[in-house]
Design an enzyme around this catalytic site. Structure first.
Site, short mmCIF file in Angstrom:
data_model
loop_
_atom_site.label_atom_id
_atom_site.label_comp_id
_atom_site.label_asym_id
_atom_site.label_seq_id
_atom_site.Cartn_x
_atom_site.Cartn_y
_atom_site.Cartn_z
N GLU A 87 -15.10 15.22 -5.60
CA GLU A 87 -13.93 15.52 -5.99
C GLU A 87 -13.46 14.56 -7.27
O GLU A 87 -13.88 13.61 -7.58
CB GLU A 87 -12.98 15.16 -4.77
CG GLU A 87 -12.95 15.81 -3.32
CD GLU A 87 -12.15 15.31 -2.47
OE1 GLU A 87 -10.98 15.09 -2.69
OE2 GLU A 87 -12.79 15.33 -1.21
N LYS B 169 -11.14 11.91 -8.90
CA LYS B 169 -10.35 10.66 -8.44
C LYS B 169 -9.28 10.53 -9.21
O LYS B 169 -8.97 10.35 -10.40
CB LYS B 169 -11.42 9.46 -8.56
CG LYS B 169 -10.75 8.19 -7.82
CD LYS B 169 -11.51 6.88 -8.09
CE LYS B 169 -11.14 5.75 -7.29
NZ LYS B 169 -9.67 5.51 -7.52
N ARG C 152 -1.98 6.50 -2.93
CA ARG C 152 -2.45 7.16 -1.77
C ARG C 152 -1.43 7.17 -0.68
O ARG C 152 -0.67 6.00 -0.42
CB ARG C 152 -3.42 6.01 -1.37
CG ARG C 152 -4.08 6.69 0.09
CD ARG C 152 -5.45 7.15 -0.14
NE ARG C 152 -5.94 7.24 1.27
CZ ARG C 152 -7.25 6.58 1.49
NH1 ARG C 152 -7.79 5.53 0.75
NH2 ARG C 152 -7.96 6.89 2.74
N ARG D 46 -14.60 0.46 4.89
CA ARG D 46 -14.91 0.63 3.60
C ARG D 46 -16.58 0.90 3.81
O ARG D 46 -17.19 -0.19 4.18
CB ARG D 46 -14.63 -0.45 2.38
CG ARG D 46 -15.21 -0.01 1.10
CD ARG D 46 -14.90 -1.43 0.29
NE ARG D 46 -13.39 -1.82 -0.01
CZ ARG D 46 -12.84 -1.34 -0.86
NH1 ARG D 46 -12.94 -0.03 -1.50
NH2 ARG D 46 -11.57 -1.92 -0.91
P1 AMP Z 1 -10.04 2.28 -5.19
O1 AMP Z 1 -8.71 2.43 -4.84
O2 AMP Z 1 -10.62 2.05 -6.64
O3 AMP Z 1 -10.93 1.75 -4.15
O4 AMP Z 1 -10.34 3.88 -4.87
C1 AMP Z 1 -10.00 4.41 -3.68
C2 AMP Z 1 -8.79 5.07 -3.94
O5 AMP Z 1 -8.76 6.44 -4.64
C3 AMP Z 1 -8.24 5.94 -2.62
O6 AMP Z 1 -7.51 4.65 -1.83
C4 AMP Z 1 -7.18 6.92 -3.06
O7 AMP Z 1 -6.15 6.24 -3.32
C5 AMP Z 1 -7.83 7.16 -4.35
N1 AMP Z 1 -8.24 8.66 -4.76
C6 AMP Z 1 -7.99 9.34 -5.86
N2 AMP Z 1 -8.44 10.54 -5.56
C7 AMP Z 1 -9.16 10.70 -4.20
C8 AMP Z 1 -9.69 11.62 -3.62
N3 AMP Z 1 -10.35 12.75 -4.17
N4 AMP Z 1 -10.23 11.45 -2.42
C9 AMP Z 1 -10.00 10.18 -1.73
N5 AMP Z 1 -9.39 9.18 -2.43
C10 AMP Z 1 -8.77 9.32 -3.61
#
Ligand code: AMP
Length: 572
Positions: A239, A241, A246, A406
């Site tokens: 997908e 990102k 969130r 995680r």
């Molecule tokens: P990180 O904050 O860098 O750990 O990345 C994870 C976060 O990416 C999640 O908590 C979501 O807020 C965000 N996110 C963005 N796009 C997606 C997606 N397609 N699926 C899941 N999370 C996503």
């Protein structure tokens, strides 16, 4: 239990320097109270009055508390201010100026009064209620009541500490896993404690998802290449990102609630999303997750994160919602009409999500395709980057939704790890140094920071950070740290270094560094045979991260992985 006895426990917890002793004291406390009190103990010892997702806050400033103390004790506010300047803690001020014995109130009575203050709307009414409460408390009790109201109990008891103590109370550490599972599904420590006390482990084992109780969000691991994604997941969903907020949306009939990543209630901030769900989603009840972004209505392009972030506001919501409307890119379904979807395989949840959530002005599905080709993932990644997106997310097709954890069921590949050394790192401030030379006049020259070690529920040091803040930020930071300073190292902190001032592990900052190195000075990743890990040339790139709790900082394991990634990159 009498409130006084509860306060004696708080005092012992406050004075302990050992994490084990802290859990043991909490175990004793949970054991002693009955099922009507155990939830209150869980909230109060973690510095809350209700779980954060209920959004209930005291809303009383220091000034108003001083006014209440002045009225209750018949002293002038100026006199109270003078004592406060000397003692630096309004709890201690209350203890010193209250001369009466109190009414020997029970824990439940005081909790009820405190909750009443928090739930009262008008400031004047709040102050009147506080005056009446103070008149019923002894000085010793008032010391803790005042700190609770100010959110400055400073015990530093984290969720994991409570879960450990509950497991000990229920019979042993091995029960923690089931207790934690229940907590991950409801995010309510009080509810978990009460269910355990009333129905034992059986009650917790049969615990399921409930609308109105946010589920602790699943998080992603990171890797450095598309190849590693395929090696770990094989055929998987890939997908885009998105870089926004969130959100977890709960719907039950006409009732909608929206929660943030750290489970705060944010329903009122996103009226257009609430309205779209009500209008377009036809099922009775559901819980879904997605990422919300500000989208330019004219061009359909995403606004940068700096614009999206402006939607996190209490005032001017309607104006901003008009100017920068959000679109929620839905990516997961956790509950639907009475059925818990979290144990179901990802691909099934996703299919159902697409069936029940239509695309519209403010709702969409995250872009997704299924592949096992490294080349296709790489192309998709490059394409996402060119469109200004953060990177991609890969998901294991048959994985359940792992609340609160995680792991490699979800994997992120972001621009910054490719070729570049490392991502930014979120660290917790553990103490500060007074500073020398030009910094001495600010009273702070640097902070000692650490990362989280979930297995021991402790914070391990990784660096001293002395740059990245402006002078004004340093001054503000020192003021904020002084409010949570401790007389000794916190029991959940593991350190070989001794800063000038220890603080409660509470504030998270994001830092950048040139490199992760090994160092005998730091405890992150340190074992009997091996030195710890440290950051080389660290600099702060954010002020305090209000959206993260101490336990949301990066973990020792993250650091070890980044260290290994860095080695790989330098070999290439
Ligand atoms: P990180 O904050 O860098 O750990 O990345 C994870 C976060 O990416 C999640 O908590 C979501 O807020 C965000 N996110 C963005 N796009 C997606 C997606 N397609 N699926 C899941 N999370 C996503």
């Amino acid at each position: 239990m009498k409130f006084k006895e509860f306060c004696e426990y708080l005092k012992s917890i406050e004075e302990t320097t050992s994490r084990l002793e802290m859990a043991e004291l909490l175990r004793g406390l949970f054991h002693l109270v009955d099922s009507d009190e155990v939830d209150k103990v869980a909230y109060l010892t973690t510095g809350e009055i209700l779980p954060a997702f209920r959004g209930v806050e005291f809303g009383l400033s220091e000034k108003l508390i001083m006014e209440a103390l002045s009225k209750a004790c018949g002293l002038k506010v100026s006199q109270i201010e003078t004592i406060y300047k000397k003692l630096g803690d309004l709890g201690e001020v209350a203890e010193q100026i209250i001369s009466w014995q109190g009414k020997a109130l029970s824990l439940s009575q005081v909790y009820g009064e405190l909750l009443g203050i928090a739930q009262t709307r008008g400031t004047l009414d709040k102050v009147m209620k506080l005056i009446s409460l103070l008149k019923g408390l002894s000085g010793f009790e008032a010391r803790y009541a005042v700190r609770i109201i100010l959110g400055r109990l400073r015990l530093g008891v984290g969720d994991a500490t409570i879960l450990d103590a509950l497991a000990l109370m229920a019979g042993g550490k091995e029960l923690k896993q089931d207790i934690e599972r229940a907590y991950n599904l409801c995010s309510d420590l009080g509810l978990v404690a009460k269910s355990l006390k009333e129905g034992g482990m059986e009650a917790l084992k049969s615990f399921g998802v409930k609308v109105g109780y946010p589920i602790r969000m699943a998080l992603a691991e990171r890797v450095a290449s598309a190849e590693e994604i395929v090696r770990r997941l094989g055929r998987c969903a890939v997908e885009v990102k998105y870089d926004g907020f969130r959100l977890q949306v709960h719907k039950e009939g006409q009732r909608i609630e929206i929660y943030s990543r750290n489970l705060e209630r944010m329903t009122e901030m996103f009226p257009e999303i609430k309205a779209s769900i009500l209008k377009e989603v036809k099922v009775h009840s559901l819980i879904l997750e997605g990422e919300a972004l500000a989208v330019n209505e004219e061009t359909g392009e995403f606004y940068p994160f700096q614009i999206t972030i402006q939607r996190k506001r209490k005032y001017g919501v309607q104006e901003y919602a008009k100017e920068f409307p959000l679109k929620l890119f839905c990516f997961d379904l956790l509950y639907l009409d009475g059925e818990d979807y979290t144990p179901k395989p990802f691909i099934e949840r996703r299919r159902r999500l697409e069936e029940v959530v239509p695309k519209g002005e403010h709702l969409d599905h995250s872009e997704l395709f299924i592949t096992e080709s490294i080349r296709e993932i790489e192309e998709f990644f490059e394409n996402a980057i060119t469109r200004g997106l953060e990177g991609i997310m890969a998901k294991r097709l048959d994985a359940p939704y792992t609340a609160g954890s995680r792991n490699f069921n979800w994997i992120k590949l972001k621009r910054s790890y490719r070729g570049a050394l490392a991502d930014t790192i979120d660290v917790v401030i553990l103490g500060y140094y007074y500073g020398r030379g030009a910094r001495a006049k600010l009273g702070i020259g640097g902070v000692l920071v650490g990362v989280y070690e979930p297995s021991a529920d402790t914070f391990k040091t990784i660096s001293k950070v002395g740059s990245g803040f402006t002078e004004r930020e340093w001054v503000e930071l020192r003021e904020m740290l002084d409010r949570i300073k401790l007389t000794h190292r916190h029991p959940r902190v593991d350190s070989l270094l001794e800063p000038d001032v220890w603080v409660e592990p509470k504030f998270v900052i994001t830092v950048n560094a040139d490199e992760i190195t090994r160092s005998p000075m730091h405890t992150a990743g340190r074992t009997i045979e091996e030195p710890g890990y440290a950051l080389r040339f660290p600099r702060a790139v954010s002020f305090i991260r209000e959206d993260k709790r101490a336990e949301d900082a990066n973990t020792v394991e993250d650091i070890v992985r980044l260290y290994n990634l860095q080695k790989k990159v330098s070999v290439e």
